[in-house]
Write a protein that holds these residues in place. Structure first.
Motif, PDB file in Angstrom:
ATOM      1  N   GLU A  12       0.824  -1.211   0.000  1.00  0.00           N
ATOM      2  CA  GLU A  12       0.000   0.000   0.000  1.00  0.00           C
ATOM      3  C   GLU A  12       0.857   1.259   0.000  1.00  0.00           C
ATOM      4  O   GLU A  12       0.557   2.229  -0.710  1.00  0.00           O
ATOM      5  N   LEU A  13       1.928   1.250   0.787  1.00  0.00           N
ATOM      6  CA  LEU A  13       2.804   2.420   0.858  1.00  0.00           C
ATOM      7  C   LEU A  13       3.545   2.646  -0.459  1.00  0.00           C
ATOM      8  O   LEU A  13       3.699   3.794  -0.903  1.00  0.00           O
ATOM      9  N   GLU A  14       4.013   1.577  -1.085  1.00  0.00           N
ATOM     10  CA  GLU A  14       4.679   1.715  -2.385  1.00  0.00           C
ATOM     11  C   GLU A  14       3.702   2.229  -3.438  1.00  0.00           C
ATOM     12  O   GLU A  14       4.063   3.047  -4.279  1.00  0.00           O
ATOM     13  N   SER A  18       4.154   5.676  -5.392  1.00  0.00           N
ATOM     14  CA  SER A  18       4.162   5.698  -6.854  1.00  0.00           C
ATOM     15  C   SER A  18       3.175   6.723  -7.397  1.00  0.00           C
ATOM     16  O   SER A  18       3.501   7.513  -8.286  1.00  0.00           O
ATOM     17  N   LYS A  19       1.971   6.714  -6.868  1.00  0.00           N
ATOM     18  CA  LYS A  19       0.947   7.656  -7.332  1.00  0.00           C
ATOM     19  C   LYS A  19       1.368   9.107  -7.096  1.00  0.00           C
ATOM     20  O   LYS A  19       1.231   9.955  -7.974  1.00  0.00           O
ATOM     21  N   LYS A  42       9.182   5.075 -11.009  1.00  0.00           N
ATOM     22  CA  LYS A  42       9.551   3.789 -11.600  1.00  0.00           C
ATOM     23  C   LYS A  42      10.108   2.840 -10.534  1.00  0.00           C
ATOM     24  O   LYS A  42       9.781   1.658 -10.521  1.00  0.00           O
ATOM     25  N   ARG A  43      10.932   3.370  -9.629  1.00  0.00           N
ATOM     26  CA  ARG A  43      11.479   2.529  -8.558  1.00  0.00           C
ATOM     27  C   ARG A  43      10.376   2.042  -7.622  1.00  0.00           C
ATOM     28  O   ARG A  43      10.396   0.893  -7.181  1.00  0.00           O
ATOM     29  N   HIS A  44       9.400   2.916  -7.324  1.00  0.00           N
ATOM     30  CA  HIS A  44       8.258   2.500  -6.509  1.00  0.00           C
ATOM     31  C   HIS A  44       7.505   1.366  -7.198  1.00  0.00           C
ATOM     32  O   HIS A  44       7.125   0.381  -6.556  1.00  0.00           O
ATOM     33  N   ARG A  47       9.475  -1.912  -6.926  1.00  0.00           N
ATOM     34  CA  ARG A  47       9.366  -2.497  -5.587  1.00  0.00           C
ATOM     35  C   ARG A  47       7.972  -3.077  -5.357  1.00  0.00           C
ATOM     36  O   ARG A  47       7.814  -4.134  -4.743  1.00  0.00           O
ATOM     37  N   LYS A  48       6.956  -2.389  -5.873  1.00  0.00           N
ATOM     38  CA  LYS A  48       5.584  -2.862  -5.740  1.00  0.00           C
ATOM     39  C   LYS A  48       5.413  -4.224  -6.413  1.00  0.00           C
ATOM     40  O   LYS A  48       4.794  -5.129  -5.845  1.00  0.00           O
ATOM     41  N   LEU A  49       5.977  -4.384  -7.594  1.00  0.00           N
ATOM     42  CA  LEU A  49       5.903  -5.669  -8.291  1.00  0.00           C
ATOM     43  C   LEU A  49       6.614  -6.771  -7.507  1.00  0.00           C
ATOM     44  O   LEU A  49       6.124  -7.903  -7.435  1.00  0.00           O
ATOM     45  N   ALA A  50       7.751  -6.449  -6.916  1.00  0.00           N
ATOM     46  CA  ALA A  50       8.486  -7.436  -6.120  1.00  0.00           C
ATOM     47  C   ALA A  50       7.676  -7.857  -4.891  1.00  0.00           C
ATOM     48  O   ALA A  50       7.632  -9.045  -4.546  1.00  0.00           O
ATOM     49  N   ILE A  51       7.027  -6.901  -4.245  1.00  0.00           N
ATOM     50  CA  ILE A  51       6.210  -7.210  -3.067  1.00  0.00           C
ATOM     51  C   ILE A  51       4.991  -8.035  -3.466  1.00  0.00           C
ATOM     52  O   ILE A  51       4.619  -8.992  -2.773  1.00  0.00           O
TER      53      ILE A  51
END
Length: 76
Positions: A12-14, A18-19, A42-44, A47-51
């Motif tokens: 949720e935080l990532e 990102s937004k 892009k980095r957010h 990381r979101k995809l990894a989570i």
């Protein structure tokens, strides 16, 4: 806090980060700052995809129709 709850909170935080950085990148008039915000967004997203992969075992596909309001209601 359980690991799954912690990962959901991080997700949720990532997503929020990102937004916000995407919005700021469009609003900034300084090209260098706008570019930096795009890179942060892009980095957010990465990381979101990894989570998501840790939580669900695969990445969640985004709906193509409906725009941002439809994406915001995804978790309800």
């Amino acid at each position: 806090m359980e690991e799954r709850e912690f990962l959901q909170l991080l997700l949720e935080l990532e997503d929020l980060g990102s937004k916000k950085t995407k919005i700021y990148s469009r609003l900034l008039t300084d090209a260098a700052l706008a570019s930096e915000m795009e890179a942060r967004a892009k980095r957010h997203d990465e990381r979101k995809l990894a989570i998501e992969k840790l939580l669900y075992g695969k990445t969640v596909k985004k709906a193509k129709d409906g725009g941002m309001s439809a994406m915001n209601k995804k978790g309800e």
